[in-house]
Design a protein around this motif. Structure first.
Motif, PDB file in Angstrom:
ATOM      1  N   VAL A  19      43.645  22.521 -28.248  1.00 37.91           N
ATOM      2  CA  VAL A  19      45.018  22.532 -28.746  1.00 37.91           C
ATOM      3  C   VAL A  19      45.032  23.214 -30.112  1.00 37.91           C
ATOM      4  CG1 VAL A  19      47.047  21.151 -29.300  1.00 37.91           C
ATOM      5  CG2 VAL A  19      45.441  20.360 -27.548  1.00 37.91           C
ATOM      6  N   THR A  20      45.969  24.144 -30.282  1.00 38.02           N
ATOM      7  CA  THR A  20      46.086  24.900 -31.532  1.00 38.02           C
ATOM      8  C   THR A  20      47.384  24.526 -32.236  1.00 38.02           C
ATOM      9  OG1 THR A  20      44.812  26.741 -30.597  1.00 38.02           O
ATOM     10  CG2 THR A  20      46.143  27.218 -32.550  1.00 38.02           C
TER      11      THR A  20
ATOM     12  N   LYS B 141      34.318  22.987 -38.101  1.00 34.43           N
ATOM     13  CA  LYS B 141      33.416  21.840 -37.972  1.00 34.43           C
ATOM     14  C   LYS B 141      33.711  20.748 -38.994  1.00 34.43           C
ATOM     15  CE  LYS B 141      31.481  24.085 -34.671  1.00 34.43           C
ATOM     16  NZ  LYS B 141      31.957  23.804 -33.285  1.00 34.43           N
ATOM     17  N   GLY B 142      34.762  20.918 -39.783  1.00 38.03           N
ATOM     18  CA  GLY B 142      35.170  19.877 -40.711  1.00 38.03           C
ATOM     19  C   GLY B 142      36.095  18.881 -40.032  1.00 38.03           C
ATOM     20  N   SER B 143      36.462  17.836 -40.769  1.00 39.11           N
ATOM     21  CA  SER B 143      37.317  16.783 -40.217  1.00 39.11           C
ATOM     22  C   SER B 143      38.771  16.977 -40.617  1.00 39.11           C
ATOM     23  CB  SER B 143      36.839  15.410 -40.705  1.00 39.11           C
ATOM     24  OG  SER B 143      35.538  15.131 -40.244  1.00 39.11           O
ATOM     25  N   ILE B 144      39.662  16.600 -39.719  1.00 38.05           N
ATOM     26  CA  ILE B 144      41.094  16.603 -40.004  1.00 38.05           C
ATOM     27  C   ILE B 144      41.732  15.481 -39.193  1.00 38.05           C
ATOM     28  CG2 ILE B 144      41.743  18.218 -38.163  1.00 38.05           C
ATOM     29  CD1 ILE B 144      43.732  19.451 -40.263  1.00 38.05           C
TER      30      ILE B 144
ATOM     31  N   VAL C 154      37.515  20.189 -36.412  1.00 42.15           N
ATOM     32  CA  VAL C 154      38.120  21.517 -36.294  1.00 42.15           C
ATOM     33  C   VAL C 154      37.151  22.428 -35.542  1.00 42.15           C
ATOM     34  CG1 VAL C 154      38.975  23.516 -37.562  1.00 42.15           C
ATOM     35  CG2 VAL C 154      39.399  21.202 -38.436  1.00 42.15           C
ATOM     36  N   SER C 155      37.601  23.004 -34.445  1.00 41.17           N
ATOM     37  CA  SER C 155      36.742  23.899 -33.656  1.00 41.17           C
ATOM     38  C   SER C 155      36.952  25.360 -34.012  1.00 41.17           C
ATOM     39  CB  SER C 155      36.997  23.694 -32.156  1.00 41.17           C
ATOM     40  OG  SER C 155      38.360  23.937 -31.831  1.00 41.17           O
ATOM     41  N   ASP C 156      38.123  25.681 -34.588  1.00 40.24           N
ATOM     42  CA  ASP C 156      38.393  27.055 -35.000  1.00 40.24           C
ATOM     43  C   ASP C 156      39.512  27.022 -36.037  1.00 40.24           C
ATOM     44  OD1 ASP C 156      38.034  29.950 -34.766  1.00 40.24           O
ATOM     45  OD2 ASP C 156      40.044  29.958 -33.902  1.00 40.24           O
ATOM     46  N   VAL C 157      39.465  27.956 -36.967  1.00 45.26           N
ATOM     47  CA  VAL C 157      40.492  28.000 -38.004  1.00 45.26           C
ATOM     48  C   VAL C 157      40.755  29.443 -38.413  1.00 45.26           C
ATOM     49  CG1 VAL C 157      38.802  27.666 -39.875  1.00 45.26           C
ATOM     50  CG2 VAL C 157      41.197  27.080 -40.253  1.00 45.26           C
TER      51      VAL C 157
ATOM     52  N   PHE D 208      44.849  26.260 -36.755  1.00 44.89           N
ATOM     53  CA  PHE D 208      43.543  25.633 -36.515  1.00 44.89           C
ATOM     54  C   PHE D 208      43.570  25.031 -35.118  1.00 44.89           C
ATOM     55  CE2 PHE D 208      45.984  21.988 -37.870  1.00 44.89           C
ATOM     56  CZ  PHE D 208      45.449  20.920 -37.169  1.00 44.89           C
ATOM     57  N   SER D 209      42.393  24.875 -34.539  1.00 41.88           N
ATOM     58  CA  SER D 209      42.279  24.350 -33.185  1.00 41.88           C
ATOM     59  C   SER D 209      41.329  23.167 -33.140  1.00 41.88           C
ATOM     60  CB  SER D 209      41.779  25.438 -32.218  1.00 41.88           C
ATOM     61  OG  SER D 209      42.648  26.547 -32.194  1.00 41.88           O
ATOM     62  N   VAL D 210      41.578  22.271 -32.187  1.00 40.99           N
ATOM     63  CA  VAL D 210      40.699  21.135 -31.942  1.00 40.99           C
ATOM     64  C   VAL D 210      40.478  21.031 -30.437  1.00 40.99           C
ATOM     65  CG1 VAL D 210      41.422  19.859 -33.992  1.00 40.99           C
ATOM     66  CG2 VAL D 210      42.661  19.536 -31.846  1.00 40.99           C
TER      67      VAL D 210
END
Length: 215
Positions: free
Chosen positions: A122-123, A137-140, A149-152, A157-159
């Motif tokens: 989900v983006t 790879k950080g937390s949100i 976070v898988s992509d930003v 950003f995406s998870v």
């Protein structure tokens, strides 16, 4: 303090809107089971204080002030809406997610959902004011859910959501265009603040461009 591990998918029973405030009555038998007046419960990632509750019937009431309504999407909730619920973390509990204060920094919008084999990517939109705190790879925290976070990019950003998250939180039913609450990692904000005020003490000599070797 919370950890972003949602305990229960609750429901809004009643919304009472004032001129600059709101009172929400929510149903959540698990989080209400040991509730007391003044207890903290995160509702879609927003730390709120229990002002009334009924343990047997499983409901509790919270007041939402103007600042919270302005920074979150709680003002858009209607009776029947699902909500993510989490009680404040006990000192003896396992730290399953990351440090979550329940102090929402802003909102975002779902821009894309891409289903996988047993998960979904989900983006969300990402405002410039919050982008500097979000890293791969950080937390949100999204609607109270601790995620990685898988992509930003500069604007999104995406998870990646596992089946449990899809089934047991509001994120499983959020559609493109829907709004969510965001809380960035508070550690990033503290680091930024500390580095912004970092100056060289006046009594230290100015570093030289050359070095000396003493025998």
């Amino acid at each position: 303090m919370f950890t972003g591990i949602v305990e229960e998918l609750g429901r809004v029973d009643r919304v009472e809107l004032g001129e600059e405030s709101a009172r929400l009555t929510l149903r959540g038998p698990l989080v209400t089971s040991d509730a007391v007046h003044g207890a903290s419960i995160a509702v879609n990632g927003v730390c709120l204080t229990v002002v009334e509750h009924d343990v047997e019937k499983g409901w509790f009431t919270v007041d939402v002030m103007a600042e919270t309504l302005a920074r979150t999407d709680l003002g858009d909730l209607a009776a029947g809406a699902p909500v993510n619920l989490e009680r404040a973390m006990a000192a003896s509990a396992r730290f399953g997610g990351h440090i979550v204060q329940g102090h929402v920094d802003g909102t975002a919008t779902v821009v894309e959902r891409v289903p996988g084999d047993r998960w979904e990517v989900v983006t969300f939109t990402l405002s410039p004011a919050l982008a500097r705190y979000v890293v791969e790879k950080g937390s949100i925290t999204v609607d109270g859910v601790s995620l990685t976070v898988s992509d930003v990019t500069e604007r999104t950003f995406s998870v990646s959501l596992i089946p449990t998250t899809l089934a047991m939180t509001t994120l499983g039913s959020k559609a493109v265009g829907d709004t969510v609450n965001l809380e960035v990692d508070v550690l990033a904000k503290y680091v930024e603040r500390l580095l912004a005020g970092r100056t060289l003490p006046a009594d230290l000599p100015t570093p030289s461009t050359t070095s000396e070797v003493h025998a």
